[in-house]
Enzyme design. Structure first.
Site, mmCIF file in Angstrom:
data_model
loop_
_atom_site.group_PDB
_atom_site.id
_atom_site.type_symbol
_atom_site.label_atom_id
_atom_site.label_comp_id
_atom_site.label_asym_id
_atom_site.label_seq_id
_atom_site.Cartn_x
_atom_site.Cartn_y
_atom_site.Cartn_z
ATOM 1 N N THR A 177 107.913 48.399 -13.938
ATOM 2 C CA THR A 177 107.810 46.936 -13.874
ATOM 3 C C THR A 177 106.985 46.531 -12.665
ATOM 4 O O THR A 177 106.104 45.671 -12.740
ATOM 5 C CB THR A 177 109.215 46.300 -13.797
ATOM 6 N N TYR A 215 112.956 51.012 -6.803
ATOM 7 C CA TYR A 215 112.713 49.605 -6.459
ATOM 8 C C TYR A 215 111.806 49.520 -5.230
ATOM 9 O O TYR A 215 110.771 48.863 -5.259
ATOM 10 C CB TYR A 215 114.068 48.944 -6.191
HETATM 11 P P1 NAD Z 1 116.586 38.489 -11.157
HETATM 12 O O1 NAD Z 1 116.991 39.828 -11.625
HETATM 13 O O2 NAD Z 1 117.533 37.389 -11.282
HETATM 14 O O3 NAD Z 1 115.238 38.045 -11.843
HETATM 15 C C1 NAD Z 1 114.271 38.949 -12.264
HETATM 16 C C2 NAD Z 1 113.707 38.450 -13.584
HETATM 17 O O4 NAD Z 1 112.683 39.348 -14.003
HETATM 18 C C3 NAD Z 1 114.738 38.466 -14.704
HETATM 19 O O5 NAD Z 1 114.685 37.257 -15.422
HETATM 20 C C4 NAD Z 1 114.365 39.632 -15.568
HETATM 21 O O6 NAD Z 1 114.765 39.491 -16.904
HETATM 22 C C5 NAD Z 1 112.878 39.674 -15.387
HETATM 23 N N1 NAD Z 1 112.292 40.993 -15.597
HETATM 24 C C6 NAD Z 1 112.686 42.180 -15.090
HETATM 25 N N2 NAD Z 1 111.885 43.162 -15.515
HETATM 26 C C7 NAD Z 1 110.967 42.586 -16.330
HETATM 27 C C8 NAD Z 1 109.898 43.077 -17.084
HETATM 28 N N3 NAD Z 1 109.590 44.383 -17.076
HETATM 29 N N4 NAD Z 1 109.174 42.220 -17.809
HETATM 30 C C9 NAD Z 1 109.476 40.894 -17.822
HETATM 31 N N5 NAD Z 1 110.481 40.370 -17.124
HETATM 32 C C10 NAD Z 1 111.222 41.209 -16.384
HETATM 33 O O7 NAD Z 1 116.125 38.666 -9.634
HETATM 34 P P2 NAD Z 1 115.786 37.579 -8.543
HETATM 35 O O8 NAD Z 1 116.771 37.643 -7.467
HETATM 36 O O9 NAD Z 1 115.503 36.287 -9.154
HETATM 37 O O10 NAD Z 1 114.482 38.201 -7.946
HETATM 38 C C11 NAD Z 1 113.214 37.741 -8.330
HETATM 39 C C12 NAD Z 1 112.164 38.553 -7.596
HETATM 40 O O11 NAD Z 1 112.334 38.407 -6.189
HETATM 41 C C13 NAD Z 1 112.243 40.041 -7.898
HETATM 42 O O12 NAD Z 1 110.945 40.535 -8.059
HETATM 43 C C14 NAD Z 1 112.873 40.625 -6.676
HETATM 44 O O13 NAD Z 1 112.444 41.933 -6.426
HETATM 45 C C15 NAD Z 1 112.427 39.677 -5.586
HETATM 46 N N6 NAD Z 1 113.400 39.680 -4.499
HETATM 47 C C16 NAD Z 1 114.579 39.004 -4.627
HETATM 48 C C17 NAD Z 1 115.503 39.042 -3.601
HETATM 49 C C18 NAD Z 1 116.783 38.297 -3.670
HETATM 50 O O14 NAD Z 1 117.568 38.402 -2.745
HETATM 51 N N7 NAD Z 1 117.035 37.504 -4.682
HETATM 52 C C19 NAD Z 1 115.221 39.793 -2.452
HETATM 53 C C20 NAD Z 1 114.033 40.496 -2.382
HETATM 54 C C21 NAD Z 1 113.117 40.412 -3.401
#
Ligand code: NAD
Ligand code: UDP
Length: 701
Positions: free
Chosen positions: A468, A521
């Protein structure tokens, strides 16, 4: 107008015709009041002694080392009314892409070599122009006119292909009181394809008219050419001596390169310069020449020895009359001022077109839009962070397309967005090539948030997680490149691994275990950063990368296993609160609204590539302290139960956000207790039904 020109060279006319062209044109533009900055790549060949105009007095001239260095000028390119990229600019494809992305105004391509360019494109050579860029440049100025312009528009999709020929400065090239030394002269570097014509129209006449005098000036003629005795050879003739040379010729010969003959409508600068000196020109024949000069009156067309012989037998008076007529034609239509007028007119039209396009985009929501409405792709928009981002962008009046495979996201998160007319959902896994519904669309911005973010969930299918970040990011970067969209990658604090530097500044390179269960990741995100910065460096897309630190808020899935969602939902449902390890490990938690503001601010940042930027709340606390705060806020009587610490669980984490503060003027504003209260209220109201659902265990323990 403020115009930025990126051309092969202005400072050095050594071995290139570009500098002379730019000097004449830009001097005339400056005289008409335009403000011009010329950006020239530092190239060894054009440096040192070869730099014959290091400090032009009609425009500013700056040198750059490479594309990265060029990005220093992003601000001025953005602010320019128009930008012009010339043919043969080193790394021209990447430079053009970068300019297109950075510029607000129209970006034009100035092709001083159109027949060569089209021949290169036909054989797949993209040294300074890709075929797809022709439709992207707002105007295509060409040294070649006629049907080639139609071809550029019809076949390659140029929105406006316009002739912008070379010209002659009638002050520098003018009639002089000089005795005639030669009956027929030719000025030009040896070229194999011109040689047969030179042979037919000059060498052969010299042989057959031994009483007449001829001259060939220019370098690189092979030593085995059998020059007749009445042909003088001048190996090098400095540009300053060209007017005297033409003036000492009764007639001068114009011989055109094969590709320019084939394209037609491609006058060489020599043709104009000789004509400006009032020297009558005998020219080979090609389409379009008769539109520049009237044959028989202003120019002689010659196919054979006989044509040349007949021309040379003209009386001096006839020759003078033809020369004078040719100069009048130059004064009427082919001076640098004429070219400046064309350029000015066409750039103004391109600016108007661009402004009209901007105005035509309708405001599509009742909400006030602080910026012009854009079409924005949010990958991972059904997730926790992505859904909040979609809402905010819709509120700002933008059109939002969300792509998500619903792996960890939920359509319920899009409940607000789904009912809005500017929102569209596309179900797709970005590991797979993008469907036409995405790949063929135009976007102004692309946010990539797609990736499971909770440790138990991203470790459930590590291969997919890695792909991904790598394949998914690549697919989206390619889309950004094609559609000229800005691209923002949500990277993560996880790229610092278990950090040895505390707090973590962006300069810290991290301590990631590349073979552990979190690596899918962490390393995936590191690779995604690499891809993103490479795309930016190569000028394929303007890229922004943020490293997000733990973020929480409403719409965190109670089932996704992250600490805030676990603890809040456990507390609300009076279940045991799972603390992994002894709970002394630290995190710093940022409220989602603050984070979304940071993402949008970073995307909007217009300056040069700022590098990765940490986004997070620097208030650090232990997991135990978090649990205590949640218990207090919710009044829960839940008990704490200890679970094994997951493998490679970072001991501490806190963002150094000085860079975000400085570059974006961004700081989180929501105190932890307030954010937790809002989160708990949401869980209580919206996620009550989950109270009795089993919560995931720690993984990798
Ligand atoms: P989340 O899991 O709620 O959202 C991720 C979304 O991506 C989901 O809707 C999922 O269905 C979609 N997804 C996953 N793989 C996919 C694919 N191969 N194709 C299409 N869609 C796909 O996570 P989040 O907390 O909303 O995080 C969003 C982004 O922010 C992520 O990339 C994450 O790495 C980054 N991030 C978040 C945090 C945090 O604390 N929330 C911290 C560091 C980084
Ligand atoms: N954690 C915990 N109990 C839980 C979930 C997580 O003690 O129910 C700990 C976890 O071991 C880590 C911290 O809380 O030290 C934050 O974990 P999370 O999964 O939210 O994100 P991470 O920062 O580890 O990616």
């Amino acid at each position: 107008m403020r115009i930025v020109v990126l051309g092969l060279s202005l400072a050095s006319s050594w071995g290139n015709g570009h500098a002379v062209t730019y000097r004449a044109l830009l001097k005339a533009m400056a005289a008409r009041g335009h403000d011009i900055l010329f950006l020239e790549r530092e190239v060894a060949w054009y440096a040192g002694d070869h730099r014959d105009l290091p400090e032009p007095d009609f425009c500013r001239l700056h040198f750059y080392q490479d594309l990265q260095d060029l990005k220093r000028f992003a601000g001025v390119v953005h602010g320019a009314d128009a930008v012009i990229i010339g043919s043969y600019v080193p790394d021209g494809v990447a430079v053009g892409r970068w300019a297109k992305a950075a510029a607000r105004g129209p970006v034009a391509f100035y092709d001083i070599d159109t027949p060569v360019t089209l021949a290169r494109l036909a054989r797949g050579d993209r040294e300074y122009l890709g075929p797809e860029q022709i439709s992207e440049y707002d105007v295509y100025f060409s040294f070649t006119g006629g049907p080639t312009l139609e071809r550029l528009e019809r076949e390659f999709g140029s929105p406006a292909a316009r002739a912008l020929f070379c010209s002659a400065d009638p002050e520098a090239y003018r009639p002089l009181e000089t005795a005639k030394r030669w009956d027929l002269s030719y000025l030009g570097t040896y070229s194999e394809d011109r040689q047969p014509t030179l042979e037919r129209l000059l060498i052969e006449p010299a042989r057959r008219m031994p009483e007449r005098r001829f001259v060939v000036a220019g370098p690189q003629y092979p030593t085995d050419i059998d020059w007749p005795a009445n042909v003088e050879r001048i190996e090098h003739l400095a540009p300053a001596d060209h007017p005297a040379f033409y003036n000492a010729s009764r007639f001068t010969l114009n011989v055109t390169r094969a590709d320019m003959i084939e394209a037609g409508h491609s006058p060489s600068i020599r043709l104009f310069e000789a004509a400006a000196c009032a020297t009558p020109v005998i020219s080979d024949v090609w389409k379009g020449l008769d539109q520049l000069f009237t044959p028989g009156e202003e120019i002689v067309l010659a196919r054979s020895f006989e044509d040349v012989e007949a021309a040379l037998s003209a009386s001096d008076e006839q020759a003078r009359a033809m020369g004078a007529a040719a100069r009048r034609r130059i004064l009427a239509a082919h001076t640098p001022v004429h070219r400046a007028q064309t350029l000015e007119r066409e750039l103004a039209a391109a600016i108007r077109r661009k402004d009209m396009i901007r105005q035509e985009r309708p405001m599509q929501t009742p909400f006030a839009a602080p910026h012009a409405a854009k079409t924005i792709l949010v990958a991972g928009g059904a997730g926790f962070l992505g859904s909040h981002l979609c809402d905010r962008l819709l509120d700002q009046g933008h059109r939002v397309v969300c792509v998500d495979n619903l792996l960890t996201g939920d359509m319920a998160n899009l409940e607000h967005a789904r009912n809005r007319p500017n929102f569209e959902f596309i179900h797709h896994d970005i590991v797979q090539p993008l469907p036409a519904s995405l790949a063929e669309r135009e976007f102004d911005e692309i946010y990539n948030l797609a990736c499971a973010a909770s440790p138990p969930l991203y470790q459930a299918d590590p291969e997919h997680t890695m792909l991904t970040s790598v394949m998914g990011t690549l697919h989206l970067l390619r889309l950004a490149e094609r559609t000229n969209a800005r691209f923002l990658l949500t990277s993560t604090s996880e790229i610092y691994g278990d950090p040895e530097v505390h707090p973590q500044p962006e300069t810290y390179r991290g301590n990631v275990n590349p073979t552990g269960p979190r690596a899918c990741y962490d390393e995936g995100k590191r690779a995604a950063e690499t891809l993103s910065f490479d795309y930016d460096r190569m000028g394929k897309a303007v890229v922004r990368v943020c490293r997000i630190f733990n973020t929480y808020g409403p719409r965190l899935s109670a089932a996704d296993g992250r600490v805030v969602s676990n603890v809040v939902s456990q507390a609300l449902s009076e279940r045991d609160i799972t603390v992994f390890g002894d709970g002394s490990q630290t995190r710093s938690f940022c409220y989602v609204d603050d984070m979304v503001g940071g993402l949008i601010a970073l995307m909007a940042y217009e300056g040069a590539q700022p590098g990765p930027i940490n986004l997070g709340n620097p208030v650090e606390l232990t997991v135990n302290e978090l649990v205590e705060t949640v218990l207090k806020l919710t009044g829960s009587r839940s008990q704490v139960v200890r679970r094994p610490l997951p493998i490679d669980d970072p001991r501490r984490r806190r963002p150094d956000i000085d860079k975000a503060a400085e570059v974006l003027d961004w700081r989180p504003a929501t105190p932890l207790e307030e954010g937790l209260r809002l989160t708990a209220r949401w869980f209580d109201a919206e996620a009550g039904h989950l109270r009795n659902d089993p919560l995931p265990e720690a993984v990798g323990a």
